[in-house]
Design a protein around this motif. Structure first.
Motif, PDB file in Angstrom:
ATOM      1  N   UNK A   9     -31.154 -55.762 -20.551  1.00 10.42           N
ATOM      2  CA  UNK A   9     -32.419 -55.266 -19.997  1.00 10.42           C
ATOM      3  C   UNK A   9     -33.222 -54.518 -21.051  1.00 10.42           C
ATOM      4  N   UNK A  10     -34.535 -54.740 -21.070  1.00 10.88           N
ATOM      5  CA  UNK A  10     -35.333 -55.455 -20.072  1.00 10.88           C
ATOM      6  C   UNK A  10     -35.574 -56.925 -20.406  1.00 10.88           C
ATOM      7  N   UNK A  11     -34.843 -57.492 -21.368  1.00 12.90           N
ATOM      8  CA  UNK A  11     -35.111 -58.857 -21.812  1.00 12.90           C
ATOM      9  C   UNK A  11     -33.896 -59.748 -21.586  1.00 12.90           C
ATOM     10  N   UNK A  12     -34.176 -61.007 -21.286  1.00 16.64           N
ATOM     11  CA  UNK A  12     -33.125 -62.006 -21.175  1.00 16.64           C
ATOM     12  C   UNK A  12     -33.408 -63.115 -22.186  1.00 16.64           C
ATOM     13  N   UNK A  13     -32.351 -63.579 -22.823  1.00 17.39           N
ATOM     14  CA  UNK A  13     -32.492 -64.522 -23.928  1.00 17.39           C
ATOM     15  C   UNK A  13     -31.562 -65.713 -23.697  1.00 17.39           C
ATOM     16  N   UNK A  14     -32.081 -66.892 -23.881  1.00 19.57           N
ATOM     17  CA  UNK A  14     -31.302 -68.135 -23.775  1.00 19.57           C
ATOM     18  C   UNK A  14     -31.128 -68.688 -25.177  1.00 19.57           C
ATOM     19  N   UNK A  15     -29.881 -68.965 -25.558  1.00 21.28           N
ATOM     20  CA  UNK A  15     -29.583 -69.382 -26.925  1.00 21.28           C
ATOM     21  C   UNK A  15     -28.967 -70.776 -26.911  1.00 21.28           C
ATOM     22  N   UNK A  16     -29.522 -71.654 -27.707  1.00 24.59           N
ATOM     23  CA  UNK A  16     -28.962 -72.984 -27.904  1.00 24.59           C
ATOM     24  C   UNK A  16     -28.559 -73.111 -29.369  1.00 24.59           C
ATOM     25  N   UNK A  17     -27.307 -73.498 -29.603  1.00 21.20           N
ATOM     26  CA  UNK A  17     -26.800 -73.534 -30.967  1.00 21.20           C
ATOM     27  C   UNK A  17     -25.770 -74.647 -31.134  1.00 21.20           C
ATOM     28  N   UNK A 150     -44.380 -43.362 -18.737  1.00 23.17           N
ATOM     29  CA  UNK A 150     -44.115 -42.660 -19.978  1.00 23.17           C
ATOM     30  C   UNK A 150     -42.643 -42.483 -20.301  1.00 23.17           C
ATOM     31  N   UNK A 151     -41.762 -43.073 -19.486  1.00 23.86           N
ATOM     32  CA  UNK A 151     -40.327 -42.978 -19.727  1.00 23.86           C
ATOM     33  C   UNK A 151     -39.894 -43.991 -20.789  1.00 23.86           C
ATOM     34  N   UNK A 152     -38.678 -43.804 -21.293  1.00 26.41           N
ATOM     35  CA  UNK A 152     -38.148 -44.671 -22.328  1.00 26.41           C
ATOM     36  C   UNK A 152     -37.195 -45.699 -21.708  1.00 26.41           C
ATOM     37  N   UNK A 153     -37.473 -46.959 -21.974  1.00 22.93           N
ATOM     38  CA  UNK A 153     -36.693 -48.058 -21.434  1.00 22.93           C
ATOM     39  C   UNK A 153     -35.556 -48.419 -22.384  1.00 22.93           C
ATOM     40  N   UNK A 154     -34.309 -48.420 -21.910  1.00 24.23           N
ATOM     41  CA  UNK A 154     -33.208 -48.825 -22.790  1.00 24.23           C
ATOM     42  C   UNK A 154     -33.314 -50.293 -23.204  1.00 24.23           C
ATOM     43  N   UNK A 155     -32.864 -50.576 -24.404  1.00 25.21           N
ATOM     44  CA  UNK A 155     -32.642 -51.945 -24.866  1.00 25.21           C
ATOM     45  C   UNK A 155     -31.367 -51.901 -25.695  1.00 25.21           C
ATOM     46  N   UNK A 156     -30.229 -51.854 -24.989  1.00 20.26           N
ATOM     47  CA  UNK A 156     -28.938 -51.585 -25.614  1.00 20.26           C
ATOM     48  C   UNK A 156     -28.459 -52.819 -26.374  1.00 20.26           C
ATOM     49  N   UNK A 157     -28.194 -52.608 -27.646  1.00 16.07           N
ATOM     50  CA  UNK A 157     -27.689 -53.665 -28.525  1.00 16.07           C
ATOM     51  C   UNK A 157     -26.756 -53.007 -29.541  1.00 16.07           C
TER      52      UNK A 157
END
Length: 286
Positions: A9-17, A150-157
């Motif tokens: 979150x907040x992104x979803x990624x589709x990977x083709x390899x 104005x809050x901070x959105x996590x993008x945990x990686x």
């Protein structure tokens, strides 16, 4: 051909390899509910990544692409760092729902710390060490400000460690596993630290900004640690310069940064003693 997805979150990624190892290598960095072997039908994917071998030669045959845009070529032994850099590129270049700043973000006791800094400043080292001392990681690279509140959105990686910072982490936390140490990349030797369970478990929870800290590691600094208050005008200017999409947000971007700076305390940190700086930050901020 392998097809899998990342739901960070907040992104979803589709990977083709067509790499036989990429998904398995990433499993050391991402939990199973984030890294999934097949795309889920009801997800709307923010990015589709094509990461395949497009060149039959021996040098850098793998290409990282999204849509028609090409990011970088990679050797088989550098798939992980190129993948992680490529995801950062996708978010910094194409998402516009959040005002994005190049910075590490952590949270403790409901208050978030933002650390913008250029490469070599010690940002990722401090970020990793604070996380391992109980701070919740929101991101090592992206400060995402939600325009709605104005809050901070996590993008945990995974936390990216480079060169000397790898040894610093292992000296301070010898029991912690460091993954995918890769030499001879464009940024030197790179390795990755898996986010803590706390960070993954709270990856949907936004945080309220409380502090902005501009760190600068200086091996020859006169003082082991020096902490200075930053003028608010300077803080706002520096944040704007380090935003990926401030120009896109225009007047709304100025409003969001002005609100952020007004409601936080800003500091400049110069240090050469890592252990002492951790103690001072815990005392000053908590």
């Amino acid at each position: 051909m392998s097809l899998f997805s990342l739901h960070t979150p907040p992104f979803t990624v589709r990977i083709e390899t067509d790499s036989s190892t990429l998904s398995n290598d990433l499993s050391a960095l991402y939990p199973t509910d984030v890294l999934q072997p097949v795309p889920i039908a009801y997800h709307i994917y923010d990015f589709h990544i094509d990461y395949k071998r497009h060149f039959s030669g021996k040098s850098r045959p793998y290409h990282f692409r999204t849509g028609t845009e090409h990011f970088r070529m990679a050797d088989a032994n550098q798939l992980i760092p190129t993948f992680e850099w490529g995801l950062n590129w996708c978010v910094s270049a194409y998402q516009q729902q959040y005002l994005a700043i190049h910075a590490a973000v952590l949270e403790k006791d409901g208050k978030a710390l933002i650390m913008p800094a250029p490469p070599g400043s010690g940002k990722s080292t401090l970020c990793a060490l604070l996380m391992l001392r109980g701070w919740r990681l929101l991101s090592d690279e992206m400060c995402l400000i939600d325009p709605a509140n104005g809050q901070l959105q996590p993008y945990v990686r995974p936390v990216s460690l480079k060169n000397a910072s790898i040894d610093v982490i292992q000296q301070h936390q010898p029991a912690v596993a460091v993954f995918h140490r890769t030499p001879d990349t464009e940024k030197g030797t790179v390795a990755y630290l898996r986010p803590t369970d706390l960070s993954w478990q709270h990856r949907h929870i936004q945080a309220k900004p409380a502090w902005i800290l501009f760190p600068a590691y200086q091996a020859d600094a006169a003082e082991p640690v020096a902490l200075f208050s930053m003028p608010k005008a300077d803080t706002l200017l520096y944040l704007a310069q380090n935003s990926f999409n401030y120009a896109v947000f225009a007047g709304e971007g100025f409003r969001l940064l002005s609100q952020l700076v007004e409601n936080t305390a800003s500091y400049r940190l110069e240090y050469r003693d890592t252990e002492l700086v951790l103690e001072i930050l815990e005392q000053q901020l908590c």
